[in-house]
Scaffold this motif. Structure first.
Motif, short mmCIF file in Angstrom:
data_model
loop_
_atom_site.label_atom_id
_atom_site.label_comp_id
_atom_site.label_asym_id
_atom_site.label_seq_id
_atom_site.Cartn_x
_atom_site.Cartn_y
_atom_site.Cartn_z
N ASP A 131 79.15 32.75 83.77
CA ASP A 131 77.92 31.99 84.04
C ASP A 131 77.97 31.48 85.47
O ASP A 131 79.05 31.41 86.06
N ARG A 132 76.82 31.09 86.16
CA ARG A 132 76.84 30.66 87.28
C ARG A 132 77.56 29.43 87.41
O ARG A 132 77.33 28.61 86.62
N GLY A 133 78.48 29.08 88.42
CA GLY A 133 79.15 27.85 88.40
C GLY A 133 80.56 28.09 87.76
O GLY A 133 81.60 26.97 87.85
N ASP A 134 80.85 29.11 86.92
CA ASP A 134 82.25 29.32 86.49
C ASP A 134 83.26 29.48 87.53
O ASP A 134 82.88 29.99 88.80
N ALA A 135 84.52 29.08 87.33
CA ALA A 135 85.66 29.41 88.21
C ALA A 135 85.62 30.85 88.76
O ALA A 135 86.29 31.00 89.95
N ILE A 187 84.04 39.59 90.77
CA ILE A 187 83.58 39.27 89.52
C ILE A 187 82.36 38.48 90.00
O ILE A 187 82.26 37.45 90.84
N LEU A 188 81.06 38.90 89.22
CA LEU A 188 79.82 38.32 89.57
C LEU A 188 79.33 37.84 88.41
O LEU A 188 79.70 37.81 87.13
N ALA A 189 78.16 36.67 88.36
CA ALA A 189 77.65 36.00 87.44
C ALA A 189 77.04 36.92 86.46
O ALA A 189 76.44 37.97 86.97
N ASN A 190 77.01 36.62 85.35
CA ASN A 190 76.35 37.51 84.08
C ASN A 190 77.49 38.72 83.90
O ASN A 190 76.96 39.59 82.84
N ASP A 191 78.55 38.81 84.82
CA ASP A 191 79.56 39.78 84.09
C ASP A 191 79.85 39.51 82.94
O ASP A 191 80.47 38.34 82.37
N PHE A 219 89.94 29.94 78.82
CA PHE A 219 88.63 29.11 78.55
C PHE A 219 88.53 28.08 79.42
O PHE A 219 87.39 27.60 79.62
N GLU A 220 89.45 27.60 80.03
CA GLU A 220 89.15 26.63 81.13
C GLU A 220 88.33 26.95 82.23
O GLU A 220 88.01 26.16 83.25
N PHE A 221 88.30 28.34 82.37
CA PHE A 221 87.31 28.76 83.56
C PHE A 221 85.99 28.46 83.35
O PHE A 221 85.14 28.68 84.23
N LYS A 222 85.45 28.19 82.15
CA LYS A 222 84.21 28.17 81.91
C LYS A 222 83.67 26.78 82.33
O LYS A 222 84.25 25.66 82.14
N SER A 223 82.39 26.83 83.14
CA SER A 223 82.07 25.24 83.72
C SER A 223 81.47 24.50 82.44
O SER A 223 81.41 23.39 82.54
#
Length: 446
Positions: free
Chosen positions: A159-163, A201-205, A220-224
């Motif tokens: 998602d947008r904002g993810d690491a 890597i892009l958002a929505n990938d 899992f820690e990469f999720k904003s």
């Protein structure tokens, strides 16, 4: 291996498709001529029109020379009978698909192996087990374990904002100091990408990882947006899958099960004592509000209607549910999962076919599994005693372009590997390969 598959439905077809990559001698039996013609047009395998319980039909399929007889017709009685007859006629190993879970839960009461049925497979039970694994984190959309989790293949949406957003694979190394995961594939706009170091890597990938146990937690820690712990579940549908899932999950989660058949609700209430059974239709927004949908963490739709399951999940998502899982019959829906808004789609027949494929052993291929929506397969090879790959750094091995070495299981440990890793005898190598590269990668490990 000479393999007979009884049943040309989705389980039989997908299984034949998986095994065809390994060049087995496959015979598919079914009573439906049109279905057999469809399979024959898609796959290079032999087909026989007839009933698999017929001595004549089984002998025509050379049952006496069969290494594996897989019985996966929709009828449990046909599967059990075929397996018993086939074993008597010379099949070395038999597998039967069942729907009655009593055969699984009460194995000691009726030992079917003495009657010729070596193994039982229940798509409903496997689907319930898949659901249980998916509940580990709200971010998890796909999961496949090797050797009980020594390595795992997992999928997440970026998602947008993810690491991970806007990073190249080479740049993700700073997020992976322990090197305990590998990015194996990316699904972008229905296209499968086997990435290299420059791939961004892009958002929505939809990104797929092969990871060690600690690496799974790191991903899992990469999720904003942290989902927190999952506590409250709502299951739509008192199907066999729904009942089995409820039983498997009731010790860890608070569960509400919604079923539209009033009489069935009373039976379920008696059978599922620790679960609140509700009579109603989950498409009823007022019912969902009355039953506290705002407090539900996961909504699982497993009715017999794919469209009902998808629409109900979308409705639940709109009401604020963190994670939704829908069971679908049509595999074409998998390509739409990212667009339609349901977190995870599962198909019990494909899950069953992937599971059964693990029983097949030919050469150094230990297992093969498809990933929903990807034009790729995950293969597991064993390094043989006479392999030319032993003690060579993998950076010096010429692998096909559309393949990635995801990891190695050595003894009782899984390893995410880099270019300086050297294979040893008996290593089990996890490879993700696009369908077009499977034949070439298989030769390298042969």
């Amino acid at each position: 291996m000479h393999i007979i598959i009884a049943g040309a439905g989705e389980v039989g077809f997908h299984l034949a498709k998986l095994l065809a990559h390994e060049q087995h001698d496959i015979v598919l039996i079914d009573t439906n001529k049109d279905r057999l013609q469809y399979v024959a047009n898609q796959l290079d395998i032999a087909t026989i029109h007839g009933n698999s319980t017929s001595f004549k039909i089984l002998l025509e399929a050379y049952i006496q020379d069969t290494d594996l007889l897989i019985c996966v017709t929709p009828a449990e009685e046909t599967n059990l009978t075929t397996a018993m007859i086939g074993k008597k006629l010379g099949a070395k190993k038999t597998i039967a698909r069942i729907s009655n879970l009593e055969f699984l839960f009460d194995k000691e009461v009726l030992d079917l192996s003495k009657m010729g049925v070596d193994s039982l497979i229940s798509p409903e039970s496997l689907a319930a087990r898949e659901i249980k694994r998916l509940l580990r984190e709200t971010a998890l959309t796909d999961t496949f374990e090797f050797d009980r989790g020594l390595l795992s293949l997992i999928g997440i949406n970026v998602d947008r904002g993810d690491a991970l957003e806007n990073l190249s694979l080479r740049e993700t190394a700073k997020l992976n100091p322990e090197r305990d995961f590998v990015i194996a594939a990316i699904l972008r706009n229905d296209k499968t990408i086997v990435p290299n170091g420059d791939t961004q890597i892009l958002a929505n990938d939809h990104v797929y990882f092969i990871a060690e146990p600690k690496g799974v937690d790191r991903v899992f820690e990469f999720k904003s947006r942290k989902g927190g712990k999952l506590k409250n579940l709502m299951i739509l549908g008192g199907s066999r899958t729904g009942i089995n899932a409820a039983k498997k999950l009731s010790k860890k989660y608070r569960i509400k099960l919604v079923e539209k058949d009033r009489d069935k609700c009373f039976k379920l209430a008696d059978e599922l004592e620790e679960i609140l059974v509700i009579h109603g239709n989950a498409n009823d927004v007022e019912l969902l509000k009355q039953e506290g949908i705002e407090d539900i963490d996961v909504f699982i739709a497993v009715t017999g209607n794919s469209e009902t399951n998808i629409i109900s999940c979308l409705l639940a998502k709109k009401c604020g549910v963190k994670k939704t899982i829908a069971m679908v019959e049509n595999v074409d829906y998998f390509h739409l999962s990212q667009q339609i808004g349901v977190d995870t789609l599962i198909n019990k027949k494909l899950i069953a076919a992937n599971f059964i494929s693990r029983y097949v052993r030919k050469g150094n291929i230990l297992s093969i599994a498809g990933i929903h929506g990807l034009d790729a397969e995950v293969l597991e090879f064993e390094i043989s005693d006479d392999s030319t790959l032993v003690d060579i750094q993998i950076r010096y091995i010429s692998f096909p372009k559309d393949t990635i070495i995801g990891g190695v299981i050595r003894g009782n440990r899984g390893y995410s590997i880099s270019g300086d890793f050297k294979f040893q005898i008996k290593d089990r190598v996890i490879v993700l390969a696009k369908t077009s590269s499977i034949k070439e990668i298989s030769k390298i490990f042969s």
